[in-house]
Design an enzyme around this catalytic site. Structure first.
Site, PDB file in Angstrom:
ATOM      1  CB  ALA A   1      23.937  51.582  31.807  1.00 54.85           C
TER       2      ALA A   1
ATOM      3  CB  SER B   1      27.338  52.310  28.395  1.00 53.15           C
ATOM      4  OG  SER B   1      27.267  52.809  29.718  1.00 53.15           O
TER       5      SER B   1
ATOM      6  CE1 TYR C   1      27.538  59.403  33.087  1.00 46.45           C
ATOM      7  CE2 TYR C   1      28.027  57.076  32.809  1.00 46.45           C
ATOM      8  CZ  TYR C   1      27.144  58.135  32.720  1.00 46.45           C
ATOM      9  OH  TYR C   1      25.874  57.921  32.249  1.00 46.45           O
TER      10      TYR C   1
ATOM     11  CB  THR D   1      28.320  61.242  29.926  1.00 42.37           C
ATOM     12  OG1 THR D   1      28.002  60.329  28.858  1.00 42.37           O
ATOM     13  CG2 THR D   1      27.035  61.780  30.502  1.00 42.37           C
TER      14      THR D   1
ATOM     15  CE  LYS E   1      24.858  60.221  25.182  1.00 45.15           C
ATOM     16  NZ  LYS E   1      24.115  60.483  26.425  1.00 45.15           N
TER      17      LYS E   1
ATOM     18  CG  HIS F   1      21.739  61.216  30.710  1.00 44.34           C
ATOM     19  ND1 HIS F   1      23.079  61.470  30.828  1.00 44.34           N
ATOM     20  CD2 HIS F   1      21.574  59.964  31.193  1.00 44.34           C
ATOM     21  CE1 HIS F   1      23.689  60.428  31.380  1.00 44.34           C
ATOM     22  NE2 HIS F   1      22.793  59.499  31.588  1.00 44.34           N
TER      23      HIS F   1
ATOM     24  NE  ARG G   1      18.631  56.663  31.932  1.00 46.27           N
ATOM     25  CZ  ARG G   1      18.149  55.673  32.671  1.00 46.27           C
ATOM     26  NH1 ARG G   1      16.896  55.277  32.512  1.00 46.27           N
ATOM     27  NH2 ARG G   1      18.896  55.088  33.585  1.00 46.27           N
TER      28      ARG G   1
ATOM     29  CG  ASP H   1      21.247  61.327  22.591  1.00 47.05           C
ATOM     30  OD1 ASP H   1      20.758  62.408  22.993  1.00 47.05           O
ATOM     31  OD2 ASP H   1      22.017  60.655  23.290  1.00 47.05           O
TER      32      ASP H   1
ATOM     33  N   GLY I   1      14.798  60.719  21.474  1.00 46.83           N
ATOM     34  CA  GLY I   1      13.488  60.661  20.847  1.00 46.83           C
ATOM     35  C   GLY I   1      13.471  60.308  19.377  1.00 46.83           C
TER      36      GLY I   1
ATOM     37  NE  ARG J   1      14.174  55.575  27.448  1.00 43.88           N
ATOM     38  CZ  ARG J   1      14.592  56.815  27.676  1.00 43.88           C
ATOM     39  NH1 ARG J   1      14.783  57.644  26.642  1.00 43.88           N
ATOM     40  NH2 ARG J   1      14.846  57.233  28.907  1.00 43.88           N
TER      41      ARG J   1
END
Length: 371
Positions: free
Chosen positions: A94, A121, A149, A175, A243, A267, A270, A298, A300, A322
């Site tokens: 986002a 997103s 969403y 999601t 997801k 997520h 998060r 996804d 890490g 990230r």
């Protein structure tokens, strides 16, 4: 793209000394507002799951093969009828204009230039039509997907889906693991709020809800269910992926509903702290599906060896989160492209060193079983 990004004097450059994607993180943190950093890079609670995602990939050990023929090797894959140069996609994230003024547009251009997929997103800070128009006609780009969403009103969800279809997106990513936001302590300590000029421009403003003491009275009315998934699948011509699946029973239910694919995700740590890491959940989901659906993961992923491990555990592709934001914050589109290239190069090196000439050669025998 912003006008500043076209100014040669202000053109971003990759800092000296960048050898792997982790090297971007300190540069990105330097450039970002501390509250925005807490929002984009923090996790829920004590951030146990956030750390576990990374630690789980590190804990896996490779068991390489040697002296295998590697001529004419290729890292490409097939995914939902599309050919990708490598099994890399950009995860939906986002408000990317918090990281760089060029936001999602820069990320999409970089992904297209590298042949990587892009998942935009629903909470993007730029219009979905504008982002799609930048890249949809680019030769060699990866798939262009839209994450959403479910909105409180089905009519609003349908309107968003129709815009997505008209703009040229090729799949929907629903999601399913966030009926409410997680308790993100780092973000709350930083006092994060969206700055003026940045908002979820693709979503209708939501009316404020009266506050009550009953949390479930506020959440249950808008929390999606499997019935909503079935409705959404019938309401769109696009392939629908889910997801946020971590439990094998949910994977089997999704398969029974006829979805087009699953993304193993928590997520990014998060939402629910102490949720299982994605590397640990992935093989269980792969076993439950038995190869019946495309499976992505996804959480890490920082190295090309992580990508190889994910494929060995049953994934068909991975999503980078990230590290993409760190590249974006540091050097705009150039930084994102460099992050994607670094991971792809490392993946191809790992393939060669494990004796894999193509992605089909990657299997569970390359993972050293725990003692």
């Amino acid at each position: 793209m912003s006008s500043n990004s076209l100014d040669a004097a202000a053109r971003p450059r990759i800092p000296a000394g960048i050898a792997g994607v982790a090297d971007y993180e300190p540069h990105a943190r330097e450039r970002m507002d501390p509250a925005a950093w807490a929002y984009l890079c923090g996790g829920a609670g004590d951030e146990i799951t956030l750390r576990a995602n990374r630690e789980a990939w590190d804990a896996l050990r490779l068991l390489p093969r040697v002296l295998r023929p590697l001529a004419d090797g290729c890292a490409g894959i097939e995914l939902l009828g599309r050919r990708l140069a490598s099994p890399l996609l950009v995860a939906p994230m986002a408000f990317q204009r918090l990281a760089h003024a060029d936001g999602e547009a820069a990320t999409a251009l970089a992904a297209a230039a590298q042949g990587a997929g892009m998942v935009l997103s629903a909470q993007a800070s730029q219009r979905l039509e504008d982002v799609a128009a930048l890249v949809r006609d680019e030769a060699g780009r990866g798939p262009l997907w839209f994450q959403l969403y479910l909105q409180r009103e089905r009519a609003h969800t349908l309107e968003l889906v129709q815009r997505t279809e008209a703009a040229g997106f090729e799949a929907l990513v629903l999601t399913v693991d966030a009926p409410t936001s997680g308790a993100r302590d780092r973000e709350r300590r930083a006092g994060f709020c969206l700055p003026p000029g940045i908002s979820a421009v693709n979503l209708r403003p939501q009316p404020s809800q009266p506050q009550t003491q009953d949390f479930f009275a506020q959440v249950v009315a808008q929390a999606p269910t499997w019935d909503d998934v079935a409705w959404l699948r019938s309401a769109t011509k696009l392939p629908l992926l889910l997801k946020g699946v971590l439990h094998p029973a949910d994977a089997r239910q999704a398969l029974a509903l006829g979805v087009a694919g699953l993304i193993v995700s928590n997520h990014g740590g998060r939402t629910l702290d102490t949720a299982v890491s994605t590397a640990r959940a992935l093989p269980r989901i792969a076993d439950a599906l038995g190869g019946a659906l495309p499976l992505l993961v996804d959480g890490g992923i920082r190295r090309g060896t992580d990508v190889l491990k994910a494929l060995a555990l049953g994934a068909h592709a991975v999503l980078l989160g990230r590290p993409v934001l760190h590249g974006l914050a540091t050097a705009g589109a150039l930084g994102v492209a460099h992050v994607l290239r670094l991971v792809r190069d490392e993946f191809e090196i790992a393939m060669a060193l494990c004796g894999c000439a193509c992605v089909a050669d990657i299997g569970p025998e390359l993972i050293d079983p725990p003692a």
